[in-house]
Design an enzyme around this catalytic site. Structure first.
Site, mmCIF file in Angstrom:
data_model
loop_
_atom_site.group_PDB
_atom_site.id
_atom_site.type_symbol
_atom_site.label_atom_id
_atom_site.label_comp_id
_atom_site.label_asym_id
_atom_site.label_seq_id
_atom_site.Cartn_x
_atom_site.Cartn_y
_atom_site.Cartn_z
ATOM 1 N N LYS A 126 -63.398 -26.997 -13.100
ATOM 2 C CA LYS A 126 -63.198 -28.214 -13.896
ATOM 3 C C LYS A 126 -63.138 -29.452 -12.998
ATOM 4 O O LYS A 126 -63.704 -30.497 -13.330
ATOM 5 C CB LYS A 126 -61.894 -28.113 -14.706
ATOM 6 C CG LYS A 126 -61.883 -26.961 -15.704
ATOM 7 C CD LYS A 126 -60.547 -26.837 -16.402
ATOM 8 C CE LYS A 126 -59.397 -26.402 -15.532
ATOM 9 N NZ LYS A 126 -59.491 -25.046 -14.972
ATOM 10 N N GLN B 172 -55.820 -25.484 -16.561
ATOM 11 C CA GLN B 172 -55.815 -24.067 -16.972
ATOM 12 C C GLN B 172 -57.063 -23.771 -17.806
ATOM 13 O O GLN B 172 -58.084 -24.402 -17.594
ATOM 14 C CB GLN B 172 -54.516 -23.719 -17.740
ATOM 15 C CG GLN B 172 -53.271 -23.690 -16.851
ATOM 16 C CD GLN B 172 -52.692 -25.050 -16.557
ATOM 17 O OE1 GLN B 172 -52.406 -25.833 -17.446
ATOM 18 N NE2 GLN B 172 -52.490 -25.365 -15.283
ATOM 19 N N ASP C 62 -59.520 -22.187 -13.312
ATOM 20 C CA ASP C 62 -60.283 -22.199 -12.060
ATOM 21 C C ASP C 62 -61.794 -22.076 -12.273
ATOM 22 O O ASP C 62 -62.507 -21.518 -11.439
ATOM 23 C CB ASP C 62 -59.803 -21.077 -11.115
ATOM 24 C CG ASP C 62 -58.336 -21.214 -10.778
ATOM 25 O OD1 ASP C 62 -57.847 -22.359 -10.737
ATOM 26 O OD2 ASP C 62 -57.680 -20.181 -10.567
ATOM 27 N N GLY D 88 -54.823 -26.571 -9.866
ATOM 28 C CA GLY D 88 -55.412 -26.889 -8.559
ATOM 29 C C GLY D 88 -56.881 -27.151 -8.804
ATOM 30 O O GLY D 88 -57.633 -26.222 -9.086
ATOM 31 N N HIS D 89 -57.272 -28.405 -8.779
ATOM 32 C CA HIS D 89 -58.656 -28.788 -9.094
ATOM 33 C C HIS D 89 -59.343 -29.263 -7.822
ATOM 34 O O HIS D 89 -58.955 -30.261 -7.228
ATOM 35 C CB HIS D 89 -58.671 -29.883 -10.175
ATOM 36 C CG HIS D 89 -58.126 -29.414 -11.495
ATOM 37 N ND1 HIS D 89 -58.010 -30.220 -12.599
ATOM 38 C CD2 HIS D 89 -57.677 -28.189 -11.883
ATOM 39 C CE1 HIS D 89 -57.506 -29.507 -13.607
ATOM 40 N NE2 HIS D 89 -57.290 -28.280 -13.190
HETATM 41 P P1 GDP Z 1 -60.558 -25.758 -11.419
HETATM 42 O O1 GDP Z 1 -59.134 -25.407 -11.366
HETATM 43 O O2 GDP Z 1 -61.210 -25.385 -12.708
HETATM 44 O O3 GDP Z 1 -60.824 -27.171 -11.038
HETATM 45 O O4 GDP Z 1 -61.283 -24.845 -10.316
HETATM 46 P P2 GDP Z 1 -60.751 -24.580 -8.809
HETATM 47 O O5 GDP Z 1 -60.938 -25.790 -8.005
HETATM 48 O O6 GDP Z 1 -59.397 -23.979 -8.853
HETATM 49 O O7 GDP Z 1 -61.708 -23.411 -8.373
HETATM 50 C C1 GDP Z 1 -63.098 -23.545 -8.400
HETATM 51 C C2 GDP Z 1 -63.638 -23.301 -6.981
HETATM 52 O O8 GDP Z 1 -65.038 -23.136 -7.058
HETATM 53 C C3 GDP Z 1 -63.417 -24.476 -6.052
HETATM 54 O O9 GDP Z 1 -63.241 -23.990 -4.756
HETATM 55 C C4 GDP Z 1 -64.724 -25.267 -6.157
HETATM 56 O O10 GDP Z 1 -64.996 -26.021 -4.986
HETATM 57 C C5 GDP Z 1 -65.705 -24.133 -6.295
HETATM 58 N N1 GDP Z 1 -66.921 -24.448 -7.058
HETATM 59 C C6 GDP Z 1 -67.058 -25.177 -8.200
HETATM 60 N N2 GDP Z 1 -68.333 -25.126 -8.642
HETATM 61 C C7 GDP Z 1 -69.012 -24.345 -7.760
HETATM 62 C C8 GDP Z 1 -70.350 -23.865 -7.692
HETATM 63 O O11 GDP Z 1 -71.186 -24.137 -8.537
HETATM 64 N N3 GDP Z 1 -70.663 -23.047 -6.636
HETATM 65 C C9 GDP Z 1 -69.756 -22.706 -5.689
HETATM 66 N N4 GDP Z 1 -70.154 -21.896 -4.710
HETATM 67 N N5 GDP Z 1 -68.484 -23.132 -5.730
HETATM 68 C C10 GDP Z 1 -68.118 -23.928 -6.759
HETATM 69 P P1 IMO Z 2 -56.298 -24.722 -13.071
HETATM 70 O O1 IMO Z 2 -56.066 -26.013 -13.801
HETATM 71 C C1 IMO Z 2 -55.596 -20.437 -13.005
HETATM 72 C C2 IMO Z 2 -51.747 -19.030 -14.537
HETATM 73 C C3 IMO Z 2 -50.774 -18.391 -13.575
HETATM 74 C C4 IMO Z 2 -50.096 -17.416 -14.502
HETATM 75 C C5 IMO Z 2 -50.013 -18.167 -15.822
HETATM 76 C C6 IMO Z 2 -48.672 -18.855 -16.066
HETATM 77 O O2 IMO Z 2 -56.437 -24.874 -11.618
HETATM 78 O O3 IMO Z 2 -57.403 -23.946 -13.717
HETATM 79 P P2 IMO Z 2 -47.530 -21.026 -15.036
HETATM 80 O O4 IMO Z 2 -47.166 -21.377 -13.626
HETATM 81 O O5 IMO Z 2 -48.478 -21.978 -15.665
HETATM 82 O O6 IMO Z 2 -46.342 -20.763 -15.904
HETATM 83 O O7 IMO Z 2 -48.301 -19.614 -14.925
HETATM 84 O O8 IMO Z 2 -51.035 -19.159 -15.764
HETATM 85 N N1 IMO Z 2 -52.211 -20.387 -14.164
HETATM 86 C C7 IMO Z 2 -53.447 -20.657 -13.718
HETATM 87 N N2 IMO Z 2 -54.475 -19.841 -13.424
HETATM 88 N N3 IMO Z 2 -55.757 -21.768 -12.903
HETATM 89 C C8 IMO Z 2 -54.755 -22.608 -13.221
HETATM 90 O O9 IMO Z 2 -54.911 -23.941 -13.267
HETATM 91 C C9 IMO Z 2 -53.509 -22.056 -13.604
HETATM 92 N N4 IMO Z 2 -52.320 -22.586 -13.968
HETATM 93 C C10 IMO Z 2 -51.539 -21.551 -14.311
HETATM 94 O O10 IMO Z 2 -51.437 -17.766 -12.510
HETATM 95 O O11 IMO Z 2 -50.926 -16.306 -14.708
HETATM 96 MG MG MG Z 3 -57.791 -24.329 -10.180
#
Ligand code: GDP
Ligand code: IMO
Ligand code: MG
Length: 425
Positions: free
Chosen positions: A16, A224, A13, A40-41
């Protein structure tokens, strides 16, 4: 831009999705290499928000090829839903999406097993996303997995499925959900998924290597993060795949010499969802403030993310095991308004201060973070800043501190959710 691997440098999270979306502009192909719909991207474009789970984040750009590689575990039903939802929002998903014939399929029973195993573990549960990821990779490793191409060989598929279900019933006699599984129902459902996905199924190893040979730019989208990697993460509190850069090779079938850059994505602080050690976690008001301001709730499960300060011990490990050539710092804007900012520079364990990430769980669980306190940029903002020189001096000092400590350049800084809230250096 060359061929670039995007990898999470923390516990997932890190943003990415946003960075992949931004860099897709300069790429021809975007390819996922591991994980599944546990990811979840998020990509925000104006007032539209997309959360990608299985499909590469590059799909939002027309005319870019998106590949789901052999290393990804695919829940076909989830993939069909994601395709439908994107199409309904006007996104083009057709020949531009390719799914590997060799990708292992998440079956209904994998989800059941995921829930059951977590339940069995009780207080030692991992806190998985419940998507069946671990059990699917378990079947892959134990050579009983079902792959995408099996759906097009009905006899073979039926035989494997029946053997797996028989085995499950024998090994889990008490599990009512398993008891109720009917092989023919699952067979029919998955054959139908196969029919719907047939247009996308491809020899992705051949396709991606042809693109590389033709000088196309490939963006490898990790899911991840480094500390969730099955080998290099906080085992057993990890996911079941190699989310580090090496996974890109095996997860797509490309050789290491084609890679030009490895970019580690890190938040300006740290978060983690699920259980497991997190030395710089803040269980106080500051942690709650970060969660509220950063909207730190899981993009897949909605669970609150645990929050803490930036951790150089974690990042040093990420630099090393991924061979990072650059870092991307996201969410710098979330630190706006803070008087002081702490960074974790080591872990105190007994009478020592460790600066390299310890492998042993008992050490990780009992070490104390050692902090350095930096001046914040209270009264000035980084939110929405798009040029480096316009950042407050102390924000620049923060970035310099990261570069000096880790000896890796910070090449991109994100200052907001939107696609345009980004600084390229
Ligand atoms: P990922 O799994 O690495 O793609 O990250 P996620 O989407 O799960 O979580 C990142 C969250 O941070 C999302 O809600 C993005 O919209 C938000 N985000 C990413 N870059 C920035 C930033 O520079 N500032 C803010 N405020 N939010 C950001
Ligand atoms: P993105 O790509 C954050 C975590 C789960 C748990 C562990 C194992 O959005 O960064 P799993 O279901 O993979 O067997 O769970 O990994 N986890 C993540 N945490 N971002 C993710 O994906 C994750 N995918 C799995 O919360 O701790
Ligand atoms: Mg994510």
């Amino acid at each position: 831009m060359g061929n670039v691997i995007i990898v999470g440098a923390q516990w997932g999270d890190e943003g990415k999705g946003k960075i992949v979306d931004c860099l897709t502009e300069k790429s021809d192909v975007v390819a996922r290499y591991q994980g599944g719909h546990n990811a979840g991207h998020t990509v925000v474009i104006g007032d539209e928000k997309f959360i990608l789970h299985l499909i590469p984040s590059g799909i939002l750009h027309k005319d870019k090829m998106c590949i789901i590689g052999n290393g990804v575990v695919v829940n076909p039903q989830a993939l069909i839903t994601e395709i439908k939802e994107l199409k309904a929002r006007g996104v083009v998903v057709s020949e531009n999406l390719k799914v590997s014939k060799n990708a292992h399929l998440i079956m209904y029973y994998h989800e059941i097993l995921d829930g059951w195993k977590e339940n069995e573990k009780g207080s030692k549960k991992i806190g998985t996303t419940g998507r069946g990821i671990g059990p699917c990779y378990t079947d892959k490793a134990s050579r009983s997995g079902i792959r995408m191409h099996d759906l097009f060989w009905p006899e073979q598929f039926k035989e494997k499925l029946e053997a797996n279900i028989e085995d499950l019933k024998r090994t889990h006699p008490q599990n009512l959900e398993i008891k109720r599984l009917v092989a023919s129902d699952i067979y029919n459902a998955y054959i139908s998924f196969g029919e719907q996905l047939a247009p996308y199924v491809d020899d992705t190893d051949i396709t991606i290597n042809a693109a590389i040979k033709n000088g196309k730019n490939i963006l490898f989208e990790g899911a991840q993060g480094t500390l969730l990697d099955i080998d290099h993460g906080t085992y057993p509190y990890v996911t079941s795949s190699n989310s580090t850069a090496g996974g890109a090779m095996t997860g797509l079938g490309v050789g290491p010499k084609c890679i030009d850059e490895v970019l580690g994505i890190a938040k300006a602080y740290t978060t983690r969802v699920g259980e497991g050690p997190f030395p710089s976690e803040l269980k106080d008001e500051t942690g709650e403030d970060l969660r509220a301001k950063g909207a730190e709730f899981g993009a897949t499960t909605g669970r609150p993310r645990r929050c803490g300060w930036l951790d150089f011990v974690v990042l040093r490990h990420a630099v090393r095991v991924n061979g990072l050539t650059g870092l991307v710092i996201t969410k710098l804007d979330i630190l706006d308004g803070m008087e002081k900012i702490k960074v974790c520079v080591g872990y105190k364990y007994k009478d020592k201060v460790l600066t390299d990430f310890p492998k042993e769980l008992p050490i990780l669980e009992s070490c104390e973070p050692v902090y350095e306190v930096l001046d914040g940029w209270k009264g000035q903002n980084t939110a929405g800043v798009r040029l480096y020189y316009e950042l407050p001096q102390n924000a620049k000092n923060y970035i310099r501190k990261i570069e000096k400590t880790l000896e890796v350049p910070v090449t991109i800084i994100a200052t907001g959710q939107d696609r345009d809230d980004i600084i390229y250096r």
